[in-house]
Design an enzyme around this catalytic site. Structure first.
Site, PDB file in Angstrom:
ATOM      1  N   ASP A  13       0.858  -1.337  -0.049  1.00 41.60           N
ATOM      2  CA  ASP A  13      -0.146  -0.075  -0.067  1.00 41.60           C
ATOM      3  C   ASP A  13       0.931   1.125   0.023  1.00 41.60           C
ATOM      4  O   ASP A  13       0.552   2.333   0.672  1.00 41.60           O
ATOM      5  CB  ASP A  13      -0.973   0.048   1.226  1.00 41.60           C
ATOM      6  CG  ASP A  13      -1.624  -1.205   1.328  1.00 41.60           C
ATOM      7  OD1 ASP A  13      -2.235  -1.736   0.566  1.00 41.60           O
ATOM      8  OD2 ASP A  13      -1.708  -2.097   2.397  1.00 41.60           O
ATOM      9  N   GLN A 223       2.168  -6.427  -3.101  1.00 36.29           N
ATOM     10  CA  GLN A 223       2.432  -6.430  -1.909  1.00 36.29           C
ATOM     11  C   GLN A 223       3.855  -5.808  -1.465  1.00 36.29           C
ATOM     12  O   GLN A 223       4.055  -4.919  -2.444  1.00 36.29           O
ATOM     13  CB  GLN A 223       2.699  -7.934  -1.315  1.00 36.29           C
ATOM     14  CG  GLN A 223       1.247  -8.600  -0.989  1.00 36.29           C
ATOM     15  CD  GLN A 223       0.777  -9.220  -2.348  1.00 36.29           C
ATOM     16  OE1 GLN A 223       1.309  -9.973  -3.057  1.00 36.29           O
ATOM     17  NE2 GLN A 223      -0.617  -8.892  -2.536  1.00 36.29           N
ATOM     18  N   GLY A 301     -10.693  -3.004   3.059  1.00 39.14           N
ATOM     19  CA  GLY A 301     -11.359  -1.908   3.848  1.00 39.14           C
ATOM     20  C   GLY A 301     -10.751  -1.691   5.307  1.00 39.14           C
ATOM     21  O   GLY A 301     -11.270  -0.906   6.043  1.00 39.14           O
TER      22      GLY A 301
HETATM   23  P1  IMP Z   1      -2.336 -13.111   2.352  1.00 38.25           P
HETATM   24  O1  IMP Z   1      -1.544 -12.568   1.165  1.00 38.25           O
HETATM   25  O2  IMP Z   1      -4.008 -12.916   2.142  1.00 38.25           O
HETATM   26  O3  IMP Z   1      -2.213 -14.399   2.593  1.00 38.25           O
HETATM   27  O4  IMP Z   1      -2.145 -11.979   3.460  1.00 38.25           O
HETATM   28  C1  IMP Z   1      -0.974 -12.121   4.226  1.00 38.25           C
HETATM   29  C2  IMP Z   1      -0.749 -10.766   4.898  1.00 38.25           C
HETATM   30  O5  IMP Z   1      -0.128 -10.112   3.534  1.00 38.25           O
HETATM   31  C3  IMP Z   1      -1.331 -10.057   5.646  1.00 38.25           C
HETATM   32  O6  IMP Z   1      -0.863  -9.418   6.705  1.00 38.25           O
HETATM   33  C4  IMP Z   1      -2.137  -9.016   4.540  1.00 38.25           C
HETATM   34  O7  IMP Z   1      -2.901  -8.302   5.229  1.00 38.25           O
HETATM   35  C5  IMP Z   1      -1.011  -8.664   3.729  1.00 38.25           C
HETATM   36  N1  IMP Z   1      -1.362  -8.527   2.527  1.00 38.25           N
HETATM   37  C6  IMP Z   1      -1.753  -9.156   1.204  1.00 38.25           C
HETATM   38  N2  IMP Z   1      -1.844  -8.525   0.131  1.00 38.25           N
HETATM   39  C7  IMP Z   1      -1.540  -7.239   0.667  1.00 38.25           C
HETATM   40  C8  IMP Z   1      -1.591  -5.845  -0.178  1.00 38.25           C
HETATM   41  O8  IMP Z   1      -1.766  -5.638  -1.294  1.00 38.25           O
HETATM   42  N3  IMP Z   1      -1.234  -4.781   0.579  1.00 38.25           N
HETATM   43  C9  IMP Z   1      -0.852  -4.932   1.962  1.00 38.25           C
HETATM   44  N4  IMP Z   1      -0.940  -6.085   2.551  1.00 38.25           N
HETATM   45  C10 IMP Z   1      -1.316  -7.160   1.784  1.00 38.25           C
END
Ligand code: IMP
Length: 429
Positions: A13, A223, A301
């Site tokens: 982000d 990410q 969100g």
């Molecule tokens: P997952 O990728 O859904 O398995 O989530 C693992 C971790 O990565 C969590 O802490 C999510 O909040 C974080 N995360 C996954 N995608 C994003 C993104 O696009 N932006 C920020 N955090 C992310």
């Protein structure tokens, strides 16, 4: 240098959307190489706001979009996203979007397990997006995943579903969740097949041809480095490698094809989900950064946690991913703060460390050591040159450059595309 890779240098982000959009307008093709629809990029073009999760950002600029083999693709999510942006006037067809035939698919059982495990973890939850990203990558390395090309072979699908269900239904039952029926999953996949297969191809071959004809490729990371499964704050990470090297393996090009590596960092820090965040602020400054920076997740969100800029962590991200230039975003959010703090390392059990160690206990014990700088009273919002910035804002950026040991090659001073101080064009190397 013909190609550019853009990656996040913090916890995601960082405002990649704006930078990627600008770069996409100058590229010929935009490639996603890892992650899935856990990512969220907001692009504002004219009076339209596009929220993209899985589609490469270049589609908004009429550029060819490629989803590489390193991405995990939820076909339902992909088709809904295509329908949504098509309704906004974008053209997404097999001429404008190509998907690697060897990319792994996310099936309904993946989010089911993702959510059930998170619930079972209780307070120790990772805070995943619940979209099945982790289980899908687990299946890939366990060699039982269903991939895009399998959609053309009903027999293969049937065998693979048997193996998947043996694994998943055992786990789901154990977690108290209703098991999946094979026939429903198979019918679902066979129904999706004719909608997905026209996009599928060996994208490595197309990328090779594009490269040889001198086209510019933009590799769009999702990410960020501190969420990288190896280099991030494990286990509070995503399940893919987010570093720039993954642009090579996740798209099917050699490491020499990746080009200039641009890292994106906010002028402060944010994080969604659980896990260590040494510079987190739970006071009114943290609240102010969140309010001013509109810090809510695009996908979930959820309100993002906010804190001071962590130069020790960003330096670490720069080193492990070969970032050659840093784009600093949201500098304007710091306007008017009396003083600013930058983390230069950590005090752990009395000893100073310039990096965040890998052991979870040490990460949790890390107390940030700060350098304090005077804030600026003027406005940096909308600045398009160094001369437009308050002198102390320039000083802040220069200090960051020194501490992270990389040049700041771009500064973003508002969500508007043109409110940018461009120091060096990444496509020029
Ligand atoms: P997952 O990728 O859904 O398995 O989530 C693992 C971790 O990565 C969590 O802490 C999510 O909040 C974080 N995360 C996954 N995608 C994003 C993104 O696009 N932006 C920020 N955090 C992310």
């Amino acid at each position: 240098m013909a190609n550019v890779a853009v990656i996040g240098a913090q916890w995601g982000d960082e405002g990649k959307g704006k930078v990627v959009d600008w770069l996409a307008s100058r590229a010929d093709v935009v490639v996603r190489f890892q992650g899935g629809h856990n990512a969220g990029h907001t692009l504002v073009v004219g009076d339209q706001t596009y929220k993209l999760s899985l589609l490469p950002s270049g589609l908004v600029r009429g550029k060819l979009g490629v989803i590489g083999n390193g991405v995990v693709v939820d076909p339902d999510a992909l088709l809904s996203e295509i329908a949504r942006v098509t309704a906004q006037g974008l053209k997404v067809t097999p001429e404008t979007l190509r998907i690697a035939e060897n990319a792994v698919l996310i099936l309904p059982l993946h989010p089911a397990l993702d959510k059930a495990r998170e619930e079972a973890r209780g307070a120790a939850k990772i805070g995943t997006t619940g979209r099945g990203i982790g289980p899908a990558y687990e299946d890939k390395v366990a060699r039982r995943a269903i991939r895009v090309a399998d959609l053309a072979e009903p027999e293969t699908l049937s065998h693979k579903l048997d193996e998947l269900l043996l694994h998943y239904n055992t786990l789901l039952r154990g977690l108290g969740v209703a098991p999946f029926e094979k026939q429903a999953l198979l019918d679902g996949l066979l129904k999706l097949a004719p909608q997905i297969l026209p996009f599928a191809e060996p994208v490595w071959e197309r990328l090779d041809e594009l490269r040889r004809s001198g086209k510019r490729i933009l590799f769009e990371g999702a990410q960020a480095v501190m969420l990288d499964v190896d280099h991030g704050t494990y286990p509070f990470v995503t399940s893919s490698n987010t570093v720039a090297a993954t642009a090579s393996s996740g798209a099917g090009v050699g490491p020499n094809a990746v080009g200039f590596v641009l890292g994106i960092a906010k002028a402060y820090s944010t994080r969604v989900g659980s896990g260590p965040f040494p510079t987190e602020l739970s006071d009114e400054i943290g609240q102010l950064l969140g309010d001013r920076g509109h810090e809510f997740g695009t996908v979930t969100g959820r309100r993002r946690r906010c804190g001071w800029f962590d130069a020790a962590l960003v330096r670490q991200a720069i080193k492990v991913s070969g970032i050659q230039g840093l784009a600093l975003t949201k500098l304007d959010v710091l306007d008017g703060l009396k003083e600013l703090k930058i983390c230069i390392g950590y005090r752990i059990d009395g000893a100073f460390s310039r990096h965040l160690p890998a052991a979870p206990g040490a990460q949790a014990a890390a107390v940030p050591e700060y350098e304090t700088m005077e804030g600026w009273s003027g406005s940096s919002r909308g600045a398009r040159s160094w001369a437009d910035l308050p002198a102390r804002a320039v000083k802040y950026v220069r200090r960051i450059e020194e501490l992270v040991e990389a040049p700041v090659t771009l500064v973003s001073t508002s969500p508007e595309r043109d409110d940018t101080i461009m120091v060096r064009d990444p496509f020029e190397g």
